[in-house]
Design an enzyme around this catalytic site. Structure first.
Site, PDB file in Angstrom:
ATOM      1  N   ASP A  65       0.846  -1.196   0.000  1.00 14.22           N
ATOM      2  CA  ASP A  65       0.000   0.000   0.000  1.00 14.22           C
ATOM      3  C   ASP A  65       0.877   1.240   0.000  1.00 14.22           C
ATOM      4  O   ASP A  65       2.092   1.141   0.204  1.00 14.22           O
ATOM      5  CB  ASP A  65      -1.015  -0.013   1.151  1.00 14.22           C
ATOM      6  N   TYR A  67       2.930   4.726   0.780  1.00 16.89           N
ATOM      7  CA  TYR A  67       3.552   5.302   1.975  1.00 16.89           C
ATOM      8  C   TYR A  67       2.501   6.125   2.729  1.00 16.89           C
ATOM      9  O   TYR A  67       1.691   6.831   2.114  1.00 16.89           O
ATOM     10  CB  TYR A  67       4.712   6.211   1.589  1.00 16.89           C
ATOM     11  N   PHE A  78       6.714   2.249  -4.350  1.00 13.83           N
ATOM     12  CA  PHE A  78       8.097   2.460  -3.913  1.00 13.83           C
ATOM     13  C   PHE A  78       8.629   3.864  -4.193  1.00 13.83           C
ATOM     14  O   PHE A  78       9.689   4.230  -3.699  1.00 13.83           O
ATOM     15  CB  PHE A  78       9.049   1.419  -4.534  1.00 13.83           C
ATOM     16  N   HIS A 187      11.375  -9.175   0.031  1.00 16.83           N
ATOM     17  CA  HIS A 187      11.042  -7.751  -0.080  1.00 16.83           C
ATOM     18  C   HIS A 187      12.288  -6.911   0.215  1.00 16.83           C
ATOM     19  O   HIS A 187      13.151  -7.324   1.001  1.00 16.83           O
ATOM     20  CB  HIS A 187       9.937  -7.426   0.934  1.00 16.83           C
TER      21      HIS A 187
END
Length: 220
Positions: A65, A67, A78, A187
């Site tokens: 989701d 920031y 990102f 990740h």
């Protein structure tokens, strides 16, 4: 339902926008944005679609989701707005690119430059309440973004799907590995980057595949 989204996507997702779950999702999102700060800004919720029209997608990177702190999210997974300090995951992404390609860590964390080359930067959820990660999860966004991934899988060939972490990795079931390249690893967050993200060589592998399929490589 008339959704403010780039035209090539709007045409292909028209049936999705008419489904009951999507109307409920829109109502929920409107209420959330009216009640208090949410991210990204409303005009940027579909920014990934605006920056990378359907026909131009070459690579799909799937995030979670947005920031959830002020001044960061602008609708590309990102990515952060110009002038914003790099969050830890983005910092690790740039370190891996430097290790793989030798390209120096950039000054800006705004990944619009990737999106305009055909990198579709899709979060699983497209909105979030300020300071509350996953606060808009399980409200319909996941069903919508699953439909987006399925559409790309069905109507395009030779795409690269980059899946980092377990939630993104589960999307592999929506992708035909005989027609697309799937790259999976841990990740890039500090909690897991040393468990398989660093050294995954995804950026080089992606470009090798694109070149083999007659596409321009991405300037990471």
């Amino acid at each position: 339902m008339d959704v403010n989204i780039e035209e090539s996507w709007k045409q292909r997702l028209a049936a999705e926008f008419e489904k009951p779950y999507f109307a409920q999702l829109v109502q929920f999102v409107r209420q959330e944005y009216a009640a208090g700060p949410c991210f990204p800004p409303g005009s940027k919720i579909f920014n990934a679609f605006a920056q990378t029209p359907f026909e131009r997608v070459k690579v799909v990177i799937i995030g979670q989701d947005p920031y959830h702190e002020p001044g960061q999210a602008h609708g590309l997974c990102f990515s952060v707005r110009e002038g914003t300090p790099f969050p830890p995951s983005l910092k690790n992404i740039f370190l891996e690119i430097e290790n793989e390609t030798g390209a120096p860590v950039p000054q800006s964390g705004d990944l619009t430059r990737w999106a305009r080359q055909g990198v579709f930067l899709l979060n699983t959820c497209l909105s979030v309440r300020a300071h509350q990660a996953f606060s808009h999860s399980n409200k319909g966004w996941e069903q919508f973004t699953d439909a987006v991934i399925s559409l790309l899988n069905q109507q395009r060939n030779g795409l690269v799907f980059i899946l980092w972490g377990a939630p993104a990795g589960r999307k592999a079931s929506l992708i035909d590995a005989s027609r697309h390249l799937i790259l999976r690893s841990a990740h890039p967050s500090p909690l897991s980057a040393f468990r398989g993200f660093f050294g995954n060589n995804h950026f080089n592998l992606c470009n090798q595949y694109l070149i083999q399929h007659g596409e321009q490589p991405i300037q990471w």
